[in-house]
Design a protein around this motif. Structure first.
Motif, PDB file in Angstrom:
ATOM      1  N   ILE A  76       1.759 -24.680  24.544  1.00 26.88           N
ATOM      2  CA  ILE A  76       1.784 -24.013  23.292  1.00 26.88           C
ATOM      3  C   ILE A  76       3.382 -23.668  22.980  1.00 26.88           C
ATOM      4  O   ILE A  76       3.637 -23.891  21.722  1.00 26.88           O
ATOM      5  CB  ILE A  76       0.978 -22.736  22.978  1.00 26.88           C
ATOM      6  CG1 ILE A  76      -0.464 -23.009  22.963  1.00 26.88           C
ATOM      7  CG2 ILE A  76       1.284 -22.077  21.872  1.00 26.88           C
ATOM      8  CD1 ILE A  76      -1.527 -22.053  23.426  1.00 26.88           C
ATOM      9  N   LEU A  77       3.951 -23.169  23.907  1.00 25.45           N
ATOM     10  CA  LEU A  77       5.640 -22.925  23.505  1.00 25.45           C
ATOM     11  C   LEU A  77       6.274 -24.171  23.240  1.00 25.45           C
ATOM     12  O   LEU A  77       7.212 -24.312  22.193  1.00 25.45           O
ATOM     13  CB  LEU A  77       6.155 -22.241  24.992  1.00 25.45           C
ATOM     14  CG  LEU A  77       7.435 -21.879  24.758  1.00 25.45           C
ATOM     15  CD1 LEU A  77       7.800 -21.012  23.660  1.00 25.45           C
ATOM     16  CD2 LEU A  77       7.958 -21.493  26.035  1.00 25.45           C
ATOM     17  N   LEU A  78       5.822 -25.213  23.833  1.00 21.86           N
ATOM     18  CA  LEU A  78       6.723 -26.483  23.676  1.00 21.86           C
ATOM     19  C   LEU A  78       6.311 -27.086  22.208  1.00 21.86           C
ATOM     20  O   LEU A  78       7.141 -27.529  21.561  1.00 21.86           O
ATOM     21  CB  LEU A  78       6.358 -27.449  24.755  1.00 21.86           C
ATOM     22  CG  LEU A  78       7.264 -26.991  25.975  1.00 21.86           C
ATOM     23  CD1 LEU A  78       6.695 -28.095  27.158  1.00 21.86           C
ATOM     24  CD2 LEU A  78       8.638 -27.011  25.916  1.00 21.86           C
ATOM     25  N   LEU A  79       5.243 -26.950  22.140  1.00 21.45           N
ATOM     26  CA  LEU A  79       4.498 -27.406  20.477  1.00 21.45           C
ATOM     27  C   LEU A  79       5.243 -26.581  19.496  1.00 21.45           C
ATOM     28  O   LEU A  79       5.648 -27.174  18.482  1.00 21.45           O
ATOM     29  CB  LEU A  79       3.201 -27.394  20.768  1.00 21.45           C
ATOM     30  CG  LEU A  79       2.333 -27.685  19.251  1.00 21.45           C
ATOM     31  CD1 LEU A  79       2.914 -29.291  19.082  1.00 21.45           C
ATOM     32  CD2 LEU A  79       0.958 -27.446  19.116  1.00 21.45           C
ATOM     33  N   PHE A  80       5.188 -25.379  19.813  1.00 19.50           N
ATOM     34  CA  PHE A  80       5.729 -24.339  18.813  1.00 19.50           C
ATOM     35  C   PHE A  80       7.285 -24.649  18.527  1.00 19.50           C
ATOM     36  O   PHE A  80       7.884 -24.861  17.372  1.00 19.50           O
ATOM     37  CB  PHE A  80       5.512 -22.792  19.046  1.00 19.50           C
ATOM     38  CG  PHE A  80       6.278 -21.837  18.081  1.00 19.50           C
ATOM     39  CD1 PHE A  80       5.759 -21.701  16.829  1.00 19.50           C
ATOM     40  CD2 PHE A  80       7.384 -21.334  18.679  1.00 19.50           C
ATOM     41  CE1 PHE A  80       6.479 -20.917  16.134  1.00 19.50           C
ATOM     42  CE2 PHE A  80       8.088 -20.238  17.935  1.00 19.50           C
ATOM     43  CZ  PHE A  80       7.508 -19.952  16.477  1.00 19.50           C
TER      44      PHE A  80
ATOM     45  N   THR B 175      10.036 -29.365  11.359  1.00 12.74           N
ATOM     46  CA  THR B 175       9.328 -29.353  10.111  1.00 12.74           C
ATOM     47  C   THR B 175       9.782 -28.042   9.523  1.00 12.74           C
ATOM     48  O   THR B 175      10.886 -27.492   9.909  1.00 12.74           O
ATOM     49  CB  THR B 175       7.824 -29.047  10.140  1.00 12.74           C
ATOM     50  OG1 THR B 175       7.544 -27.740  11.261  1.00 12.74           O
ATOM     51  CG2 THR B 175       7.176 -30.121  10.990  1.00 12.74           C
ATOM     52  N   GLU B 176       9.224 -27.704   8.333  1.00 10.87           N
ATOM     53  CA  GLU B 176       9.708 -26.484   7.690  1.00 10.87           C
ATOM     54  C   GLU B 176       9.035 -25.270   8.139  1.00 10.87           C
ATOM     55  O   GLU B 176       9.089 -24.134   7.520  1.00 10.87           O
ATOM     56  CB  GLU B 176       9.326 -26.700   5.973  1.00 10.87           C
ATOM     57  CG  GLU B 176       9.857 -27.751   5.314  1.00 10.87           C
ATOM     58  CD  GLU B 176      11.343 -27.071   4.921  1.00 10.87           C
ATOM     59  OE1 GLU B 176      11.478 -25.832   4.684  1.00 10.87           O
ATOM     60  OE2 GLU B 176      12.408 -27.709   4.968  1.00 10.87           O
TER      61      GLU B 176
END
Length: 129
Positions: free
Chosen positions: A7-11, A18-19
């Motif tokens: 989750i941290l890496l995806l965030f 992205t924006e």
């Protein structure tokens, strides 16, 4: 633990490409709304948002207005890695142990290795009593 790291890496990926990073500016939006609320107690949140997003005006706090989320858009981060034609891979000998070289026994004319005739590699013998 793996789920948290995922989750941290995806965030981090989404914030940098992205924006989505604009959502990190929400505390500045709240702070700026509180400043406007102190100057004009009758101002509602919708009036504040209309003033800054619907019809923006260059006024005394224009610098703070530009720090609000979704006012200024930046292009997303794009990283490209290319390995060119000139690619060198070097190994340092300091990190590897020196390998001792052993001589391989030579063959005789019967294609038998010298020195191995009476060893464990020889086929088993039958004992006759």
């Amino acid at each position: 633990m793996k789920k948290l790291i995922s989750i941290l890496l995806l965030f981090l990926y989404l914030v940098s490409t992205t924006e989505l990073y604009q959502l990190l500016k929400i505390p500045e939006l709240i702070e700026h709304y509180i400043e406007h609320k102190e100057l004009n107690p009758d101002m509602t949140l919708t009036a504040f948002l209309r003033t800054h997003y619907d019809h923006p005006v260059k006024d005394g706090d224009y610098g703070k207005d530009q720090k609000l989320p979704f006012i200024i858009h930046t292009p997303p981060l794009a990283l490209v890695f290319i390995i060119g034609n000139i690619f060198h891979f070097e190994l340092k000998n300091d990190q590897f142990k020196q390998v001792k070289s052993r001589k391989i026994p030579s063959k005789n004319n019967n294609f038998c290795y010298k020195g191995f005739l009476r060893t464990a590699w020889e086929p088993p013998r039958y004992l006759f009593s």
